[in-house]
Design an enzyme around this catalytic site. Sequence first.
Site: not given
Ligand code: HDE
Length: 720
Positions: A99, A172
């Site tokens: 992201h 999302n």
């Molecule tokens: Fe994320 N995800 N994600 N994700 N995610 C990040 O956090 C992670 C997942 C989502 O505008 C990271 O700040 C893991 C699902 C958004 O700043 C990180 C897993 C959904 C954003 C991270 C998921 C998301 C992130 C990277 C699997 C939808 C952007 C930078 C379990 C529900 C937020 C940060 C923004 C960002 C980890 C799966 C949505 C690395 C481990 C499912 C919208 O922490």
Amino acid sequence: MTTRNARNGAAKSRPKQKTTKKSTKSYGEVSVVRGSGGELHQVAGDGVATMTTQQGIPISDDQNSLRVGARGPGLLEDFVFREKIFHFDHERIPERVVHARGYGAHGYFELTESLADVTRADVFQRVGEKTEAFVRFSTVAGSKGSFDLARDVRGFAVKIYTKEGNWDLVGNNIPVFFIQDAIKFPDVIHAVKPEPDREFPQAQSAHDNFWDFISLTPESMHMIMWVMSDRAIPRSFRFMEGFGVHTFRLVDKNDRSTFVKFHWKPKLGLQSVMWNEAVKINGADPDFHRRDLWDAISSGDFPEWELGVQLFDQKFADDFEFDVLDPTKLIPEEVLPVRVIGRLVLDRVVDNFFATTEQVAFCTQNVPPGIDFSNDPLLQGRNFSYLDTQLKRLGSPNFTHIPVNAPRCPFANFQQDGHMAMTNPKGRANYEPNSWGAALGGPRESPKLGFRTFQAVEEGPKVRLRSESFADHYSQARMFYRSQTEVERKHIGDAIVFELSKVERPDIRERVVSHLLNIDEGLADVVATGLGIDELPEAAQTVIEPIDVNPSEALSIVLRGPKNFKGRKLGIFVTDGADAKLINALTVAVEKPGALWELVAPKISGVTLSDGTQIPAKQKIDGGPSVLYDAVALVFPEEQALVLAKDACSKDFIRDAFAHCKFIAYSSGAEAFLKAAGVYDDLDAGCFEISSAQSVTDFIKACADLRYWPREVTIDLDAN
Ligand code: HDE
């Protein structure tokens, strides 16, 4: 003293900066004045804000570093230069691991229906109350500088600054996910990102590694249907839905829990672009989505979403065909209606991108009392991951002190120090329990107000095991595909063919087809044909036989499209001598439903209309291709049409608009041009000759629909 001339530096310039007249303080030759943004400036006699170092030392010369003589070596003591370069050298922070490319805006959440019956969360108690919010939209795979219209999931992350602390709903624009367990997250992300040896392709899933992983991970099939649909190429953030994805809990005053799934519904309806269009938009305006959001908010057309909830109890969860803890499944709205309880309005662009959009730190574990987690293994993993990533990115456990991240409600604890600490506990005590009393002893825990985790009763052996109830990977993929209109199904087939045509290994392509056979044989057939696979492979093995479930209209963009032309944009291609009355009628008709228009002309200086009026253009034709518009109009006299008939960019404008199924209006003078562009003979019911106010009205009415889809049956730009 250094003198400035052409050889050793730019002339000193002191551009006037707006400062309010009222000086707050004067001493010696300096006064301190408040600037238009509320900031304080040192001001010399001429009233202009004085540039200073970060330490506040006024700078006399920002053009030349300190040196021995005009041509001699630089001097170490030049603290002005040293500080400036030092700071510049450290401007970058790591981009988000996923992201990375995002765009944010400020706004508010307003409760429209109380949820007091199911949650104690303060933000859900008082109808009409507004709570400050910050939203960041993003793509997943591309790096920070990638283009906006990648085929990708869009992040929809919302921070609501409630009276009981920050609530981050980090969702999302797709209600399901690729994987069922967070332990696979690094794999799916590594697979979609540029391949590690060559560092390409950028912001694209169309490559071997992604499809290799996907074809070996059948749980991703439902998500793949979404990502290959037009949901992954939205027209604008303003036209897309958002989802919390996981099942969460709401918890009331008596510690009673209700399961919940969160939905954001755009007020403007759903809309996406076509793939061929997306590819071209990325070249014409890589910032298409962020510009759209910026322009809409700046012009006072505030984007808005409804917050909806699907509420259910344990009995519903037990009876439902799929496991509500499985993040690759959704609950169809037709099975469990979405109850609208609030609205989110974005009404302020950011003052500074870095300070807000880049530094905002969302954490799924930020929930106020009354909102709680389910055992969804993806959510559990995310709750661990987000704090970690903020430390890496922002460099200090004090990232919560950054204004965009700080709660708006009071907060107090004994955490202290660390890099960049902006607030530290006051008083004598920095520990508790202590006996320093109310004045010096600091805050105390509150069993009454405090967050109480829902007391779910859990029991079982420690195992690394996927629940059998997660094993059906195809039924909801089938449901999604079969819920689409004909044209949307076609786009899904085209997209898979496109993507797999970029995959070099035939065995990977075939493996994908073997999964598609479990979803829909028609789709598998279309894809196999598009790829030139003569003999269909065996269907992939299943653990659980897929079942047919009722299609859900709510999954189709076309069936949930806009009701009128509001929030969209007409591109009016004009030349000198264009009929002034027609242009006037067009602009009036477009503005009526709240849509926008832009003039595209051979020259940016604009055109002189038939009545002598001169109007400037927004785009020169080479920089304003029709992919930037939702519908187009051509207004020019015949002699100009003949000139344009020789120009490739002008012809591309109309050819693309036609191929992308856009509604087209044209003045009679434009016919020669349409003939030269090769579209005249194909003009259909989506094309309107405009000569009167009535025909213009008819055209704008037709534009309420997303596109003139029947044209797609005969025109196919995509694979297949
Ligand atoms: Fe994320 N995800 N994600 N994700 N995610 C990040 O956090 C992670 C997942 C989502 O505008 C990271 O700040 C893991 C699902 C958004 O700043 C990180 C897993 C959904 C954003 C991270 C998921 C998301 C992130 C990277 C699997 C939808 C952007 C930078 C379990 C529900 C937020 C940060 C923004 C960002 C980890 C799966 C949505 C690395 C481990 C499912 C919208 O922490």
